[in-house]
Design an enzyme around this catalytic site. Structure first.
Site, short mmCIF file in Angstrom:
data_model
loop_
_atom_site.label_atom_id
_atom_site.label_comp_id
_atom_site.label_asym_id
_atom_site.label_seq_id
_atom_site.Cartn_x
_atom_site.Cartn_y
_atom_site.Cartn_z
N TRP A 63 1.25 2.07 -7.96
CA TRP A 63 0.37 3.15 -8.42
C TRP A 63 1.03 4.46 -7.99
CZ3 TRP A 63 -4.18 2.35 -11.20
CH2 TRP A 63 -4.57 1.01 -11.33
N TRP A 500 1.48 -0.72 5.05
CA TRP A 500 0.96 -1.16 3.76
C TRP A 500 -0.10 -2.25 3.92
CZ3 TRP A 500 6.39 -1.04 4.59
CH2 TRP A 500 7.03 0.10 4.06
N HIS A 501 -0.92 -2.10 4.96
CA HIS A 501 -1.97 -3.10 5.21
C HIS A 501 -3.37 -2.46 5.13
CE1 HIS A 501 1.14 -5.54 7.78
NE2 HIS A 501 1.35 -5.66 6.48
C1 LIG Z 1 5.19 -2.66 0.39
C2 LIG Z 1 4.26 -3.67 0.96
C3 LIG Z 1 4.74 -4.55 1.93
C4 LIG Z 1 3.88 -5.47 2.49
N1 LIG Z 1 4.38 -6.45 3.32
C5 LIG Z 1 3.60 -7.48 3.68
C6 LIG Z 1 4.14 -8.63 4.33
O1 LIG Z 1 5.33 -8.75 4.55
N2 LIG Z 1 3.28 -9.64 4.66
C7 LIG Z 1 1.94 -9.54 4.42
O2 LIG Z 1 1.22 -10.46 4.81
N3 LIG Z 1 1.40 -8.48 3.80
C8 LIG Z 1 2.21 -7.48 3.39
N4 LIG Z 1 1.68 -6.45 2.68
C9 LIG Z 1 0.22 -6.42 2.46
C10 LIG Z 1 -0.26 -7.44 1.45
O3 LIG Z 1 0.62 -7.56 0.38
C11 LIG Z 1 -1.67 -7.01 1.02
O4 LIG Z 1 -2.52 -7.11 2.15
C12 LIG Z 1 -2.24 -7.86 -0.08
O5 LIG Z 1 -1.41 -7.85 -1.20
C13 LIG Z 1 -3.63 -7.36 -0.45
O6 LIG Z 1 -4.10 -8.12 -1.52
P1 LIG Z 1 -5.27 -7.61 -2.46
O7 LIG Z 1 -5.49 -8.68 -3.44
O8 LIG Z 1 -6.38 -7.15 -1.60
O9 LIG Z 1 -4.69 -6.30 -3.17
P2 LIG Z 1 -3.40 -6.18 -4.09
O10 LIG Z 1 -2.48 -7.32 -3.86
O11 LIG Z 1 -2.90 -4.80 -3.90
O12 LIG Z 1 -3.97 -6.36 -5.55
C14 LIG Z 1 -4.78 -5.44 -6.22
C15 LIG Z 1 -4.45 -5.54 -7.69
O13 LIG Z 1 -5.46 -4.94 -8.44
C16 LIG Z 1 -4.88 -4.16 -9.46
N5 LIG Z 1 -5.82 -3.10 -9.79
C17 LIG Z 1 -6.23 -2.10 -8.99
N6 LIG Z 1 -7.12 -1.32 -9.63
C18 LIG Z 1 -7.27 -1.85 -10.86
C19 LIG Z 1 -8.05 -1.49 -11.98
N7 LIG Z 1 -8.86 -0.43 -11.94
N8 LIG Z 1 -7.96 -2.25 -13.09
C20 LIG Z 1 -7.14 -3.34 -13.14
N9 LIG Z 1 -6.37 -3.71 -12.10
C21 LIG Z 1 -6.44 -2.98 -10.97
C22 LIG Z 1 -3.59 -3.65 -8.87
O14 LIG Z 1 -2.69 -3.26 -9.87
C23 LIG Z 1 -3.14 -4.84 -8.05
O15 LIG Z 1 -2.30 -5.70 -8.75
C24 LIG Z 1 2.51 -5.51 2.10
C25 LIG Z 1 2.05 -4.65 1.10
C26 LIG Z 1 2.92 -3.75 0.53
C27 LIG Z 1 2.39 -2.82 -0.54
#
Ligand SMILES: Cc1cc2nc3c(=O)[nH]c(=O)nc-3n(C[C@H](O)[C@H](O)[C@H](O)COP(=O)(O)OP(=O)(O)OC[C@H]3O[C@@H](n4cnc5c(N)ncnc54)[C@H](O)[C@@H]3O)c2cc1C
Length: 566
Positions: A63, A500-501
């Site tokens: 984003w 990024w957490h």
């Molecule tokens: C650079 C980076 C490095 C990281 N390294 C690690 C690591 O090594 N190990 C680890 O355990 N964790 C790591 N993390 C953290 C981990 O990846 C996240 O905690 C996890 O992905 C969170 O999952 P989530 O499903 O809550 O959100 P996300 O995985 O962020 O998913 C949210 C999704 O919703 C979509 N979305 C958002 N708003 C909308 C909307 N309005 N309409 C449609 N789609 C939408 C987004 O595009 C995204 O794909 C890292 C994160 C990042 C960014």
């Protein structure tokens, strides 16, 4: 369009939700993801790679307008937001993250229950963690063997000379080398547990859960490139969402049930835009209040970070540029009053970036693994294209500052220890500042510039320290920081970054808790037919990278929804 269950956000959690809920052939599922598709046979090389340092810097995967306030401000200057990378791609964070796969301490989950998330104690969560994984190295009561995510530890052939020596040096300094980061919770150093499959590739949940077989299910529709702009209600019952496809065409999807998996920044944003949140803030933006819930967007958590780095002599550098870089971790206890065991974490990195300077830089990347500071996010506009204001208020709790300052001092001691002779050169403070992020953007120009700088630094001999201090740290020396407490405080406050957490912005709790947003089943309090099942619901931050805890949350809430719990 009409469906039974509409999942908004196809990230780490969203793909798990879609896979699990579509196991019931009688339930129609639509998964909506803003980013591009990722599937077997159609996966960008930088996403597939075991070295993750390009995926999250590619603007096609994130984003791009999202920024956040991290720590403090320079004297006489306002606080300046920085770019904050969050995934926008099917698989979400699991498609761009650093692949680290750990769960945190048992006490983290017992704490969730104590904070009102009844039923989320360690005993209840451990079987789910086990079922998610196929651990290739360890078995027994703490590990799973046949789950969708393959886990392994960095092997002898992969570990870089620098990382290996840091572990040995720490061992000699009283931080023992231990075999299993996901074993008994104890301090020490550990080879990193990574989610890398048997071909040596990343396994985003868009592949590990949304397998070709799952995608063939007739009751599952996946819409990528579609942004959910707002939830729709009849009274207080959620009945669908408005979504926008590429080209700005808006349409609605009607559903019996909606599950948010848009992550800790965008799930609360969707609630706020739809009238669920602090009434005063919503009214100020002209958003009709559907449900006054003060907790939406509050309790924003991160792991605040700072690093100590060293220029690597040629023999200490990563031998395989395709290798995963976060090869080991150091877990220790600060001993600060009121903090739990293993509250501090340092990733021991074989390299600091994809480019030539990164390949020549090793580091100890410290973070407060049980942070106490809490931030918030809030809407600044009704326009769905405008990102919310995100303020982590890092180090606003003095305990986080104290621990991060002590970490920087310890990092300096470790890297300057005589045991590191031969695998380190100049040692310097480092952090992921906007300047570093700019330099790190993948591209030919940056590659060329970094190549020239790397060549200059390699050839600088006795002038290297001066050159690093002038060009890399911009005049700040480690000696100054460790000998002057005020300078150290200023440096850490200004340069603190995240990991990024983001988490906690729709936290679970009891119905009478005014700051709870969701029930322990993930149901949004005060409305019907609406759930959140991603990193937003964490009541407190686990001593872990957050991907595995988030997948565990999605697995459990999918189970609650499937089994019809209310
Ligand atoms: C650079 C980076 C490095 C990281 N390294 C690690 C690591 O090594 N190990 C680890 O355990 N964790 C790591 N993390 C953290 C981990 O990846 C996240 O905690 C996890 O992905 C969170 O999952 P989530 O499903 O809550 O959100 P996300 O995985 O962020 O998913 C949210 C999704 O919703 C979509 N979305 C958002 N708003 C909308 C909307 N309005 N309409 C449609 N789609 C939408 C987004 O595009 C995204 O794909 C890292 C994160 C990042 C960014």
């Amino acid at each position: 369009m009409n469906t039974d269950t509409l999942i908004l956000g196809g990230g780490s959690a969203g793909c798990v939700l879609a896979a699990r809920l579509s196991e019931d052939p009688h339930r129609e599922i639509v998964l909506v993801e803003a980013g591009r598709n990722v599937s077997v046979g159609d996966i960008p090389a930088e996403v597939q790679a075991r070295y993750p340092g390009r995926a999250y810097l590619d603007r096609a995967n994130i984003w791009c307008r999202l920024t956040a306030l991290m720590g403090g401000a320079a004297r006489n200057a306002g606080r300046r937001p920085r770019r904050y990378e969050q995934a926008r791609i099917l698989g979400g964070g699991s498609a761009i993250n650093a692949l680290m796969a750990n769960r945190g301490a048992p006490g983290d989950y017992d704490e969730w229950e104590a904070l009102g998330a009844e039923g989320w104690n360690w005993e209840a969560c451990l079987p789910v963690f086990r079922a998610m994984e196929a651990d290739r190295d360890f078995g027994g009561p703490l590990h799973g063997s046949d789950g969708p995510l393959v886990l392994r530890r960095i092997g002898d052939a992969q570990i870089s000379p620098f990382v290996d020596r840091v572990m040995r040096t720490l061992d000699r300094r009283g931080h023992p080398i231990r075999p299993d980061q996901n074993g008994i919770w104890e301090d020490g150093t550990f080879r990193g547990v990574v989610a890398v499959d048997d071909r040596g590739e990343r396994q985003p949940t868009s592949l590990a859960y949304l397998t070709p077989e799952v995608r063939r299910r007739p009751n599952l529709t996946i819409l990528t490139g579609h942004v959910a702009t707002r939830l729709l209600f009849e009274g207080t019952r959620a009945i669908g969402a408005e979504v926008e496809a590429a080209g700005n065409e808006r349409h609605t999807i009607d559903a019996r049930q909606i599950v948010l998996g848009a992550g800790a920044i965008h799930s609360p944003t969707l609630l706020l835009r739809s009238g669920i949140g602090p009434a005063g803030e919503l009214r100020a933006l002209g958003i009709p209040v559907l449900c006054d819930r003060r907790g939406v967007g509050r309790n924003l958590m991160e792991h605040p970070s700072i690093a100590v780095a060293t220029w690597l002599p040629p023999g200490a550098r990563e031998r395989n540029p395709g290798e995963h870089h976060e090869q080991a971790i150091w877990r220790y206890s600060s001993g600060l009053s009121g903090t739990p065991a293993g509250d501090m974490h340092a990733a021991i990195l074989s390299r600091a970036g994809w480019h030539s300077v990164g390949l020549r830089t090793g580091s100890l990347f410290f973070w407060v693994n049980k942070s106490c500071s809490r931030g918030f996010l809030r809407l600044v506009s009704r326009d769905p294209a405008v990102e919310p204001e995100v303020d982590f208020r890092m180090l606003s709790d003095e305990r986080d500052l104290t621990r991060l300052k002590a970490a920087l001092r310890m990092g300096a001691e470790v890297l300057l220890d005589p045991g590191m002779d031969g695998v380190r050169d100049v040692v310097f403070p480092a952090s992921y500042t906007p300047r570093v992020a700019g330099i790190a953007a993948p591209g030919a120009w940056n590659a060329m510039q970094r190549g020239a700088l790397a060549g200059l630094l390699d050839g600088a001999g006795p002038l290297r320290a001066a050159l690093i201090h002038a060009v890399v740290t911009q005049g700040i020396t480690l000696r100054e920081l460790v000998s002057d407490d005020d300078a150290l405080t200023e440096f850490v406050r200004l340069n603190v970054g995240g990991t990024w957490h983001p988490s906690g912005t729709c936290r679970m709790g009891q119905a009478d808790d005014p700051l709870a947003v969701t029930s322990p089943l993930g149901a949004v309090l005060g409305v019907e037919g609406l759930y959140v099942a991603d990193a937003s619901v964490m009541p407190s931050i686990p001593r872990a990278n957050t991907n595995m805890p988030t997948i565990m949350i999605a697995e459990r809430i999918a189970g609650f929804i499937r089994d019809g719990h209310r």
